[in-house]
Design an enzyme around this catalytic site. Structure first.
Site, PDB file in Angstrom:
ATOM      1  N   TYR A 122      -2.700   3.301  -3.083  1.00  0.00           N
ATOM      2  CA  TYR A 122      -3.560   2.923  -4.197  1.00  0.00           C
ATOM      3  C   TYR A 122      -4.424   4.087  -4.701  1.00  0.00           C
ATOM      4  O   TYR A 122      -4.909   4.051  -5.826  1.00  0.00           O
ATOM      5  CB  TYR A 122      -4.498   1.776  -3.804  1.00  0.00           C
ATOM      6  CG  TYR A 122      -3.824   0.523  -3.322  1.00  0.00           C
ATOM      7  CD1 TYR A 122      -2.449   0.316  -3.464  1.00  0.00           C
ATOM      8  CD2 TYR A 122      -4.556  -0.480  -2.691  1.00  0.00           C
ATOM      9  CE1 TYR A 122      -1.841  -0.842  -2.999  1.00  0.00           C
ATOM     10  CE2 TYR A 122      -3.955  -1.642  -2.234  1.00  0.00           C
ATOM     11  CZ  TYR A 122      -2.589  -1.809  -2.382  1.00  0.00           C
ATOM     12  OH  TYR A 122      -1.994  -2.953  -1.916  1.00  0.00           O
ATOM     13  N   HIS A 174       3.021  -0.148   5.053  1.00  0.00           N
ATOM     14  CA  HIS A 174       3.056  -0.734   3.715  1.00  0.00           C
ATOM     15  C   HIS A 174       4.406  -1.357   3.360  1.00  0.00           C
ATOM     16  O   HIS A 174       4.473  -2.319   2.600  1.00  0.00           O
ATOM     17  CB  HIS A 174       2.688   0.317   2.665  1.00  0.00           C
ATOM     18  CG  HIS A 174       2.042  -0.255   1.454  1.00  0.00           C
ATOM     19  ND1 HIS A 174       1.060   0.386   0.749  1.00  0.00           N
ATOM     20  CD2 HIS A 174       2.224  -1.435   0.820  1.00  0.00           C
ATOM     21  CE1 HIS A 174       0.670  -0.365  -0.263  1.00  0.00           C
ATOM     22  NE2 HIS A 174       1.372  -1.475  -0.249  1.00  0.00           N
ATOM     23  N   SER A 217       3.482  -4.869   6.291  1.00  0.00           N
ATOM     24  CA  SER A 217       3.441  -5.459   4.962  1.00  0.00           C
ATOM     25  C   SER A 217       4.847  -5.448   4.372  1.00  0.00           C
ATOM     26  O   SER A 217       5.596  -4.484   4.550  1.00  0.00           O
ATOM     27  CB  SER A 217       2.489  -4.655   4.062  1.00  0.00           C
ATOM     28  OG  SER A 217       2.412  -5.212   2.766  1.00  0.00           O
TER      29      SER A 217
END
Length: 297
Positions: free
Chosen positions: A56, A118, A149
């Protein structure tokens, strides 16, 4: 805890004994300044779980917002749950460097509450090496809890068979229009808590007749209906917004309850079952990956 007793202060005990708030705040696709300002508003409104990621590009700003909030209000840092993520599985050395980089960006926090892989991209061996390095960082005290994730059934089954410590969290795309029943069942069987990274369906189903009907019946917004569904499903929703009014509204979901019949109606809205991790076909940047790379997962 029953659904009737849920509050913004409610927590779930993870399989490693640590506790995590039931409602979180996400900062995906926010600039640094947007993340700082939004996290400050979220914390002021009672959110205590902040979810960021190396990908991000706003870890530093999220950390600064937490530190400034704690300094301004006298809130102990230990009451804020900070999550970030490993951007990609590139092996042991790369993972250690990535963890060090994230720790530097949140240096004032002292530690990372939850560190997630991730995505499963990279192949079995790279996933194994990355997980080993993450567990080493946990052992060293730099990370409190570890998870994954966008892991599908095959990825989770691989982890279970490995004999390694299992993740405490699997953060995936979960909402009434993508129920991921097989993943949910496997995670529950292995005491892996589920987080929903897009509980609001990106706003794309706010006008769905069922959502509108339930919103009208409960005098709530479509977003609040979707967040409440996630909570009552046992998930940890991570709504995101840069708008103060929406940040406030998204946490006002503890004064009503969906009935069992309403929950069944919402669950029946499932539109698809994806064979690939949801991030691959939902995130534009990941859509650019070649088929060759996709088949290496």
């Amino acid at each position: 805890m029953s659904n009737a007793n849920l509050s913004i202060n409610s927590t779930i005990k993870l399989n490693d004994g640590n506790e995590i708030p039931r409602l979180g705040f996400g900062v995906y696709e926010m600039s640094g300044s947007e993340a700082y300002e939004s996290v400050m508003v979220a914390l002021e409104q009672g959110y205590r779980l902040i979810d960021t990621a190396a990908w991000y590009g706003n870890e530093r700003e999220c950390s600064k917002a937490i530190l400034d909030f704690c300094s301004n209000t006298g809130t102990p840092r230990s009451s804020i749950f900070y999550t970030t993520k490993l951007q990609s599985n590139k092996g042991s050395v790369a993972t250690k460097r990535a963890i060090e980089a994230s720790l530097k960006k949140c240096a004032g926090l002292g530690y990372i509450d939850l560190y997630l892989v991730h995505s499963p991209l990279g192949g079995s061996q790279k996933r194994k090496e990355s997980w080993e390095s993450i567990l080493e960082a946990k052992e060293a005290g730099n990370i409190r809890s570890v998870g994954v994730s966008n892991y599908g059934v095959d990825h989770l089954t691989e982890m279970i068979a490995s004999g390694y410590e299992l993740p405490v969290i699997n953060q995936v795309d979960l909402h009434p229009f993508m129920t991921r029943d097989a993943i949910v069942e496997l995670c529950r069987e292995n005491n892996i808590t589920l987080q929903a990274w897009a509980p609001l369906v990106r706003g794309e189903r706010f006008q769905h007749p069922t959502i509108l009907e339930l919103a009208h019946h409960h005098s709530k917004t479509p977003a609040q209906i979707l967040i409440r569904y996630s909570l009552q499903s046992g998930f940890i929703p991570l709504p995101k917004s840069t708008h103060r009014d929406r940040i406030i509204a998204n946490k006002d979901v503890f004064d009503f309850e969906l009935s069992d019949e309403e929950m069944k109606r919402l669950h029946a809205l499932d539109e698809c079952t994806s064979l690939l991790p949801s991030a691959i076909w939902r995130a534009p940047s990941l859509m650019r990956l070649s088929l060759f790379h996709l088949f290496q997962i």
